[in-house]
Motif scaffolding. Structure first.
Motif, short mmCIF file in Angstrom:
data_model
loop_
_atom_site.label_atom_id
_atom_site.label_comp_id
_atom_site.label_asym_id
_atom_site.label_seq_id
_atom_site.Cartn_x
_atom_site.Cartn_y
_atom_site.Cartn_z
N LYS A 108 73.74 -27.76 -60.72
CA LYS A 108 75.00 -27.18 -60.29
C LYS A 108 74.87 -25.66 -60.14
N ARG A 109 75.28 -25.19 -58.97
CA ARG A 109 75.20 -23.76 -58.72
C ARG A 109 76.17 -22.98 -59.60
N SER A 110 77.35 -23.57 -59.87
CA SER A 110 78.35 -22.86 -60.66
C SER A 110 77.84 -22.53 -62.05
N THR A 111 77.09 -23.45 -62.65
CA THR A 111 76.54 -23.19 -63.98
C THR A 111 75.36 -22.24 -63.91
N TRP A 112 74.44 -22.51 -63.02
CA TRP A 112 73.20 -21.74 -62.94
C TRP A 112 73.45 -20.30 -62.51
N VAL A 113 74.23 -20.10 -61.46
CA VAL A 113 74.41 -18.77 -60.88
C VAL A 113 75.59 -18.04 -61.51
N ASN A 114 76.78 -18.65 -61.44
CA ASN A 114 77.99 -17.95 -61.88
C ASN A 114 77.98 -17.65 -63.37
N TYR A 115 77.67 -18.65 -64.18
CA TYR A 115 77.67 -18.43 -65.63
C TYR A 115 76.57 -17.46 -66.04
N SER A 116 75.41 -17.58 -65.42
CA SER A 116 74.31 -16.66 -65.74
C SER A 116 74.70 -15.22 -65.41
N THR A 117 75.35 -15.03 -64.26
CA THR A 117 75.73 -13.69 -63.84
C THR A 117 76.79 -13.09 -64.76
N ILE A 118 77.81 -13.86 -65.07
CA ILE A 118 78.91 -13.34 -65.89
C ILE A 118 78.43 -13.03 -67.31
N VAL A 119 77.76 -14.00 -67.93
CA VAL A 119 77.31 -13.81 -69.31
C VAL A 119 76.25 -12.71 -69.38
N ILE A 156 69.39 -14.38 -72.92
CA ILE A 156 70.75 -14.90 -72.70
C ILE A 156 70.83 -15.67 -71.39
N ILE A 157 70.31 -15.09 -70.32
CA ILE A 157 70.41 -15.74 -69.01
C ILE A 157 69.62 -17.04 -68.98
N SER A 158 68.40 -17.05 -69.52
CA SER A 158 67.58 -18.27 -69.47
C SER A 158 68.16 -19.40 -70.31
N TRP A 159 68.80 -19.08 -71.43
CA TRP A 159 69.42 -20.13 -72.24
C TRP A 159 70.65 -20.70 -71.54
N VAL A 160 71.39 -19.86 -70.83
CA VAL A 160 72.51 -20.37 -70.04
C VAL A 160 72.00 -21.32 -68.95
N GLN A 161 70.89 -20.96 -68.31
CA GLN A 161 70.31 -21.82 -67.29
C GLN A 161 69.73 -23.10 -67.88
N TRP A 162 69.22 -23.01 -69.10
CA TRP A 162 68.68 -24.20 -69.78
C TRP A 162 69.75 -25.27 -69.95
N ILE A 163 70.99 -24.87 -70.15
CA ILE A 163 72.08 -25.83 -70.33
C ILE A 163 72.17 -26.77 -69.13
N GLU A 164 71.98 -26.24 -67.95
CA GLU A 164 72.03 -27.06 -66.74
C GLU A 164 70.70 -27.71 -66.44
N LEU A 165 69.60 -27.00 -66.66
CA LEU A 165 68.28 -27.53 -66.32
C LEU A 165 67.90 -28.74 -67.16
#
Length: 203
Positions: A108-119, A156-165
């Motif tokens: 999902k782009r919303s999780t990978w891109v948006n959440y990573s950018t905001i956090v 921080i960013i990689s762990w947010v991406q891990w949630i989706e990956l």
């Protein structure tokens, strides 16, 4: 003499086909792919971020010059958000969008891109604000500053991406290891040690 019934024979073969085991979605080439993605993302960020900062400085200078003499000056917080926050947000967004476009399908782009950018942006701004005023009296301080910044952001960013990956790829924690190692290693070496001598001579 009665005839004995003939034994019942089965037409089924006396062998079996083992069930096919699902292939491990994590193949060795994922490491090379993930390393290439992060290296390219780092190079892209090194071009994007300073360019965006320069653009924001130009816009800020134009607005400041065009303002009337009686106009209240901009607050330090607004200047900080404009000069650092906006370039950071745009850079993280574009780099993570590039990562998402080259990753496995179904993420999902919303999780990978948006959440990573905001956090990632909020974490970096909070950390940088805590470091103010930023001074580099010695080379060691600058290297430590760059190391801490890259460790914080990449973690921080990689762990947010891990949630989706992890929903699509087994052993998705390896993405976290690759991301932290690439961004912290190259960032500290290139921007810390490589440019550190120049920065320490002017600050």
């Amino acid at each position: 003499m009665s005839e004995e019934p003939e034994p019942i024979t089965s037409n089924k073969p006396n062998y079996y086909v083992p069930a096919a085991q699902p292939a491990d979605p994590v193949q060795p080439n994922h490491w090379m792919q993930w390393i290439a993605i992060n290296c390219f993302g780092f190079g892209l960020s090194c071009i994007l971020f300073p360019s965006l900062v320069a653009g924001c400085m130009f816009i800020f200078g134009t607005l400041k010059d065009s303002g009337s003499a009686g106009q209240a000056p901009m607050s330090d917080g607004l200047i900080f958000i404009m000069m650092v926050g906006i370039p950071t947000f745009i850079t993280i967004y574009l780099v993570t969008l590039l990562q998402w476009a080259t990753m496995e399908e179904g993420i999902k782009r919303s999780t990978w891109v948006n959440y990573s950018t905001i956090v990632g942006t909020l974490a970096l701004l909070a950390w940088l604000h805590d470091q103010l005023p930023i001074k580099f009296p010695a080379l060691d301080n600058y290297i430590s500053f760059m190391f801490q910044g890259f460790v914080l952001a990449s973690s921080i960013i990689s762990w947010v991406q891990w949630i989706e990956l992890r929903k699509k790829v087994e052993h998705a924690w390896q993405w976290v290891v690759v991301s932290i190692a690439i961004w912290t290693g190259i960032g500290t070496f290139v921007l810390g040690i490589g440019i550190g001598s120049l920065v320490s001579s002017y600050f």
